[in-house]
Design a protein around this motif. Structure first.
Motif, PDB file in Angstrom:
ATOM      1  N   THR A 348      -2.419 -11.057  -2.796  1.00 35.06           N
ATOM      2  CA  THR A 348      -3.861 -11.136  -2.568  1.00 35.06           C
ATOM      3  C   THR A 348      -4.269 -10.232  -1.407  1.00 35.06           C
ATOM      4  N   HIS A 349      -5.572 -10.168  -1.174  1.00 29.65           N
ATOM      5  CA  HIS A 349      -6.079  -9.375  -0.053  1.00 29.65           C
ATOM      6  C   HIS A 349      -5.527  -9.905   1.273  1.00 29.65           C
ATOM      7  N   VAL A 350      -5.469 -11.222   1.391  1.00 31.74           N
ATOM      8  CA  VAL A 350      -4.920 -11.833   2.607  1.00 31.74           C
ATOM      9  C   VAL A 350      -3.450 -11.465   2.758  1.00 31.74           C
ATOM     10  N   GLY A 351      -2.708 -11.535   1.655  1.00 34.85           N
ATOM     11  CA  GLY A 351      -1.297 -11.182   1.699  1.00 34.85           C
ATOM     12  C   GLY A 351      -1.072  -9.729   2.051  1.00 34.85           C
ATOM     13  N   THR A 352      -1.947  -8.854   1.537  1.00 31.94           N
ATOM     14  CA  THR A 352      -1.845  -7.433   1.856  1.00 31.94           C
ATOM     15  C   THR A 352      -2.039  -7.192   3.347  1.00 31.94           C
ATOM     16  N   VAL A 353      -3.035  -7.867   3.916  1.00 30.31           N
ATOM     17  CA  VAL A 353      -3.290  -7.737   5.352  1.00 30.31           C
ATOM     18  C   VAL A 353      -2.061  -8.167   6.150  1.00 30.31           C
ATOM     19  N   LEU A 354      -1.512  -9.326   5.804  1.00 31.51           N
ATOM     20  CA  LEU A 354      -0.346  -9.839   6.531  1.00 31.51           C
ATOM     21  C   LEU A 354       0.865  -8.935   6.359  1.00 31.51           C
ATOM     22  N   ALA A 355       1.129  -8.535   5.121  1.00 34.95           N
ATOM     23  CA  ALA A 355       2.318  -7.737   4.845  1.00 34.95           C
ATOM     24  C   ALA A 355       2.251  -6.381   5.531  1.00 34.95           C
ATOM     25  N   HIS A 356       1.096  -5.740   5.453  1.00 40.17           N
ATOM     26  CA  HIS A 356       1.006  -4.408   6.051  1.00 40.17           C
ATOM     27  C   HIS A 356       1.015  -4.486   7.575  1.00 40.17           C
ATOM     28  N   THR A 357       0.406  -5.521   8.120  1.00 32.49           N
ATOM     29  CA  THR A 357       0.445  -5.702   9.569  1.00 32.49           C
ATOM     30  C   THR A 357       1.880  -5.905  10.036  1.00 32.49           C
ATOM     31  N   ASN A 358       2.645  -6.679   9.279  1.00 28.72           N
ATOM     32  CA  ASN A 358       4.044  -6.895   9.626  1.00 28.72           C
ATOM     33  C   ASN A 358       4.854  -5.616   9.464  1.00 28.72           C
ATOM     34  N   ALA A 359       4.536  -4.830   8.437  1.00 28.11           N
ATOM     35  CA  ALA A 359       5.230  -3.556   8.241  1.00 28.11           C
ATOM     36  C   ALA A 359       4.983  -2.618   9.415  1.00 28.11           C
TER      37      ALA A 359
END
Length: 373
Positions: A348-359
Motif C-alpha cells: 500500500t501507499h503506507v507500506g511504500t512510505v515505510l519501506a522506502h524510508t527504511n531503504a
C-alpha cells in the motif's frame, strides 16, 4: 526507480551510450527557534504521559530531534516548515511515537518521514501515507519491516548500468544492505503487515519466481544477443552504419561467448539514451552529449530485434544470467527467500512510505521516495 554505479555505458573509442550549501535561517526560523518549537510541541505531546515516564520519553524525543535537525539543515528552506501548523501536528505525532518506542532505528525513520513530509507533502495522498507511517513505526516488527523493504526494492529498483556484471553488482550491494537480518518465513509476518495496512494480501496469486522475474525485467542482461559473423550480425552493422552509429555500439556478451549485444538493461531504455561524441578542437578534447534522435532510436530498436530468439539459445543465456545472479551471496539469499513466499501481496501507499524510508536509512544513496504527484 533507477540506481547505478555512475559509470557511462560506453560504445567505442569515440562515442558512448549512457542513461540519462547549508542555510540556517528561513522565514524567521533558525535552528535555535526550530528546537524551541520542538520543545513546545513536545510539551503538548507529553501530556499523554505521567511524570514517572518523563525521563524515558525526554531521552527518546531528544534522539528524534537530534536526528531530525541536521537533515533539515541540509535542505534549503526546510526549517520554515516549523511554522506550518500541519507540520507541527505531524511533529507532535512523531514525538509521541518516539516516546513509545525503544528501537533506536525508529528515531532515524521518524526523522526521515518528517523530511519526506517537507519534500513530498504538497500532495494530500502523500501526506496521508506519511502520517499513517509515523503512527505505526513503533508497532511494526523488525523482520517484517526488513522483508517489506526487500519486496519494495525488488518491485521498484533497477540498475542503470548497461553491463550485466556491473548492474548485478549494484543490486548485490544494495540487497546486502537491505537484508540486514534473517528474513522471515511462513505467513505470520505478512498477516502482521496486513493488519498494519502496509500490504493487501492476494491469496489468489503468487509472485513470479526470481528465475522468471528478473530475466524478463532485465532482458538486456539475460538476452543472448547476436551471434558474431552471422547474417543478423552483418545486418546489425549495416543498420548502425546507415544511422551514423558506430559498430562498437555492439559489445561482447559478458556471459555468452561468441555473441554481441547493445549495452542496455532493457529495450524500453533505448529512447532515453544519450550519445556522447568526443572530438578534438585546437588540441582540446571536447565532449558533446545529445539525446538519441528518432532515426537512431529506430536503428537501435531494429538491432535489438535481431537478437537470437532460438529457444535453446535463450535458455542457455538465461541460465548463464542466473548463474551470475547466484554468484553474489546477497542475491542468492534473495533468490531462495523470494521463491519461498507463499502468496502475493500488494504494498500500500503506507507500506511504500515505510519501506522506502527504511531503504534510505540502510543506503543513503537511494533516490528520494517517488510518491504521488
Amino acid at each position: 526507480m533507477m540506481i547505478g554505479d555512475k559509470q557511462a555505458q560506453k560504445a567505442g573509442d569515440n562515442s558512448q551510450l549512457m542513461q540519462a550549501g547549508t542555510i540556517n535561517i528561513y522565514n524567521g526560523i533558525d535552528e535555535k527557534r526550530a528546537r524551541e518549537i520542538c520543545a513546545e510541541t513536545y510539551a503538548v505531546a507529553r501530556r499523554d504521559f505521567t511524570a514517572e515516564a518523563y525521563a524515558c520519553t525526554n531521552e527518546r524525543v531528544q534522539q528524534l530531534e537530534d536526528s531530525l535537525l541536521p537533515k533539515m539543515q541540509q535542505i534549503e528552506g526546510a526549517l520554515s516548515a516549523f511554522a506550518d501548523p500541519s507540520f507541527q501536528l505531524l511533529l507532535a505525532s512523531a514525538q509521541r511515537t518516539a516516546a513509545a518506542t525503544e528501537r533506536d532505528t525508529d528515531y532515524d525513520m521518524l526523522s526521515e518521514l518528517l523530511v519526506c513530509r517537507i519534500t513530498k507533502g504538497q500532495v494530500r495522498k502523500n501526506r496521508a501515507g506519511i502520517s499513517r507511517a509515523v503512527e505505526i513505526i513503533d508497532k511494526i516488527d523488525d523482520d517484517a519491516l526488513c522483508a517489506l523493504t526487500v519486496v519494495h526494492a525488488v518491485n521498484k529498483v533497477m540498475p542503470l548500468s548497461g553491463s550485466c556484471k556491473s548492474g548485478l553488482k549494484v543490486l548485490a550491494d544494495l540487497f546486502e544492505k537491505l537484508i540486514y537480518m534473517e528474513l522471515p518465513l511462513g505467513t505470520d509476518w505478512i498477516d502482521h503487515l496486513d493488519i498494519l495496512d502496509t500490504v493487501r494480501i492476494n491469496f489468489a496469486n503468487s509472485f513470479k519466481k526470481i528465475a522468471d522475474f528478473y530475466p524478463a525485467r532485465l532482458s538486456g542482461y539475460s538476452a543472448a544477443g547476436i551471434r558474431i559473423d552471422s547474417e543478423n550480425h552483418k545486418n546489425a552493422l549495416s543498420i548502425l552504419s546507415e544511422a551514423g552509429l558506430y559498430s562498437s555500439f555492439l559489445v561482447p556478451n559478458e556471459l555468452l561467448d561468441g555473441y554481441v549485444k547493445l549495452p542496455i538493461a532493457r529495450k524500453e531504455e533505448i529512447k532515453n539514451l544519450t550519445i556522447t561524441q568526443n572530438f578534438v578542437v585546437n588540441g582540446n578534447l571536447i565532449h558533446q552529449e545529445n539525446r538519441v534522435n528518432e532515426k537512431e532510436i529506430e536503428a537501435l530498436e531494429a538491432v535489438w530485434n535481431l537478437y537470437n530468439t532460438d529457444a535453446e539459445v535463450k535458455k542457455v543465456a538465461v541460465s548463464a544470467f542466473m548463474d551470475e545472479w547466484d554468484s553474489y551471496p546477497s542475491l542468492k539469499k534473495l533468490h531462495i527467500w523470494w521463491d519461498s513466499l507463499p502468496f502475493a501481496f500488494d504494498i500500500t501507499h503506507v507500506g511504500t512510505v515505510l519501506a522506502h524510508t527504511n531503504a534510505r536509512r540502510c543506503d543513503k544513496t537511494m533516490p528520494e521516495l517517488p510518491l504521488s504527484t
